[in-house]
Design an enzyme around this catalytic site. Structure first.
Site, PDB file in Angstrom:
ATOM      1  N   ASP A   1       4.317  -6.695   2.450  1.00 26.67           N
ATOM      2  CA  ASP A   1       4.418  -7.670   2.271  1.00 26.67           C
ATOM      3  C   ASP A   1       4.755  -8.671   1.173  1.00 26.67           C
ATOM      4  O   ASP A   1       3.465  -8.539   0.348  1.00 26.67           O
ATOM      5  CB  ASP A   1       3.597  -8.488   3.518  1.00 26.67           C
TER       6      ASP A   1
ATOM      7  N   ASP B   1       3.413  -1.639  -1.423  1.00 24.87           N
ATOM      8  CA  ASP B   1       3.041  -2.854  -0.543  1.00 24.87           C
ATOM      9  C   ASP B   1       4.123  -2.708   0.179  1.00 24.87           C
ATOM     10  O   ASP B   1       5.011  -2.713  -0.676  1.00 24.87           O
ATOM     11  CB  ASP B   1       2.000  -4.145  -1.569  1.00 24.87           C
TER      12      ASP B   1
END
Length: 285
Positions: free
Chosen positions: A23, A21
């Site tokens: 953020d 991922d």
């Protein structure tokens, strides 16, 4: 894309690929989201956003997160007006994002990481819900860092191959990232299976997406999120908090305490040996 059938192993198998991922995991963009959101809330006499609301937004596609936020915030403006204000603040803050603790070291280690059995390089991909314009805002000044991800192995939230409504906590983005990895492998290398992948996530919906994909997961929550889920960590790690049950049905993959996921405070704590990874040069471990 449907959930994978998880084979039950006596212990989790060694990994051959890492899928990240972005953020709140690799860069501090979640802090920028929060800062901008709180500025808008304060303008209308509301806020700040609490963690029990923010937790539901993290990792989700923009439209889904927007719907949840606006239902909670009850702002005296339209969704279009809110989006315009939000975009102005994102343009201001996102170009200042910075790597989070442990990321640069972890990426350096990946350059010499090797699979335990075959000795092949550990494959990598990015799987972020950010759409291309926001991705560029957040990362253009960090391209040396993100250059570790080949362009075809950067899967973004607006990828047309992800069906509408199938963002995290659905497994589609992680399965697509694995497909991109396998497409890049030399013909002599056997395709990597979901159970041989390690997902890195900070968000609860993202952990569930990884588990629904039949993958192993490392969860690195922000301190506020960790506090919110204190006492429920094992549910999060199993992908069984119910985040996606309304859309996907109960998560039938894995079980609480099955050893397929782990929590840590930052990527500085990551231990490659725990996941069956070796190094071409042991000094780089």
């Amino acid at each position: 894309m449907k959930n994978q059938i998880l084979t039950v192993y006596p212990s989790p198998p060694p990994i051959r690929a890492c899928i990240f991922d972005m953020d709140g995991l690799l860069i501090d963009s979640e802090d920028k989201y929060t800062r901008g959101t709180n500025e808008i809330l304060a303008k209308y006499g509301k806020g700040p956003i609490p963690w029990d609301v923010k937790a539901k937004l993290q990792g989700r596609p923009g439209t889904a997160a927007m719907d949840i936020f606006l239902k909670w915030a009850q702002l005296p403006i339209t969704a279009e007006e809110y989006t315009a204000e939000q975009n102005d603040l994102h343009t201001k803050y996102f170009p200042t994002t910075a790597p989070l603790a442990g990321v640069e070291t972890l990426f350096q280690q990946l350059s010499v990481a090797r699979t335990a059995q075959e000795g092949h390089p550990v494959a990598i991909a990015l799987a972020t819900s950010s759409h291309l314009p926001k991705f560029r805002l957040k990362t253009s000044h960090l391209e040396p860092l993100f250059s570790i991800f080949p362009p075809e192995q950067r899967i973004l939230g607006d990828d047309p191959r992800i069906p509408s409504g199938r963002g995290k906590p659905a497994p589609d983005i992680y399965l697509l990232a694995l497909s991109a990895i396998n497409d890049s492998l030399h013909a002599s290398i056997p395709p990597i299976q979901p159970h041989e992948c390690l997902v890195f996530e900070d968000a609860v919906p993202g952990v569930e997406a990884g588990r629904r994909a039949g993958m192993q997961v490392v969860w690195v929550p922000a301190s506020g999120l960790a506090e919110l889920y204190q006492g429920r960590e094992h549910e999060v790690l199993a992908g069984k908090t119910g985040e996606g049950d309304d859309l996907l049905g109960p998560n039938e993959l894995g079980s609480v305490g099955d050893g397929w996921a782990a929590q840590m405070n930052s990527l500085e704590e990551f231990d490659w040996a725990r996941w069956g990874v070796e190094f071409a040069n042991r000094e780089n471990k």
